[in-house]
Design a protein around this motif. Sequence first.
Motif, PDB file in Angstrom:
ATOM      1  N   ARG A 141      35.401  34.352  42.352  1.00 24.01           N
ATOM      2  CA  ARG A 141      36.620  35.090  41.982  1.00 24.01           C
ATOM      3  C   ARG A 141      36.235  36.312  41.145  1.00 24.01           C
ATOM      4  N   TYR A 151      42.317  34.783  45.510  1.00 25.82           N
ATOM      5  CA  TYR A 151      41.688  33.553  45.034  1.00 25.82           C
ATOM      6  C   TYR A 151      42.736  32.639  44.389  1.00 25.82           C
ATOM      7  N   ASP A 152      43.544  33.221  43.513  1.00 23.56           N
ATOM      8  CA  ASP A 152      44.526  32.409  42.789  1.00 23.56           C
ATOM      9  C   ASP A 152      45.608  31.869  43.714  1.00 23.56           C
ATOM     10  N   ASP A 176      41.329  38.487  42.394  1.00 26.68           N
ATOM     11  CA  ASP A 176      42.148  37.503  41.690  1.00 26.68           C
ATOM     12  C   ASP A 176      43.391  37.096  42.470  1.00 26.68           C
TER      13      ASP A 176
END
Length: 289
Positions: A261, A233-234, A230
């Motif tokens: 993700r 990806y974020d 996370d």
Amino acid sequence: MKLKYVLPVILVVTLTSCGRFGNSKSDTTDTRIVCLSKQYNEVIYALGAEKNLVAVDLSSTYPPAIKSLPTVGYHRALSAEGIIAQNPTLVIHDNNIGPEPVMRQLEKMKIPMKTFADSVYTIEQDKAMIRQLGSYFKKESQADSLCKQLDAEITQALANVHQYTDTPKVVIIHFGRAMNIYLAITQKSTAAKMISWAGGIIPIGGDKGMQQVSAEMIAQADPDVILLTDFGYDKLGSIEKIKELPGVAGTRAAQSNRIYRIEEHDIVYLGPRTGANVLAFQKLIHAVK
């Protein structure tokens, strides 16, 4: 004492005293637990035994409800002041904590500490941990139910593997760093076991479970699937941005848009949801609809 060191302590004490985290008069006379293990904390919530938790370490992010509790630092970079401010009657940890000066300070203050199973690398060890915590919190029946569900889900995942004709190569990236260096999960990790149970393989070797690798190593691994935790990806925000990363762009995973993700807490340790997580990874890496 310098001001920059005073402010965090004042903030912790203020937040605790104002009751923001639900520490009312009715529960402050009971056990006050600071738990410094993300594995233990997930089990405690799964057992329904979380009512006496007053603070956790920064890596404890599941379930979502745990984010309402104050944190006392990363489990290897703890704050003695933050822990002491919670007035704990018990500190639970898994022997993976530090730094040493903080632990010595807590020992001098005679704050009771307790550990459970600190080696959880197999499903049997996972179940033993769940049962130990269940026994301690007098939630034996809940622990038994969690173990039965875990067994059933792992059994289903292992049975599913026989129907797949592929063994996809899976690269798991935690986050990218400067100079095209990535922090990736290796074959010597809990994640590698979970991917294996799901019917895949992690192609990146190493002496540690998670280590820095170059863009060239990602490219050479040429994974069929890339999983980003996370955080990474974020930070990038979209699959298109991820596909532009050095080392990633030319891989089969990028060319087939098989970049996904995942939550870090689903892949880095074994717990009560391990079976469910393996089943979920299985669908991703084998492209099961």
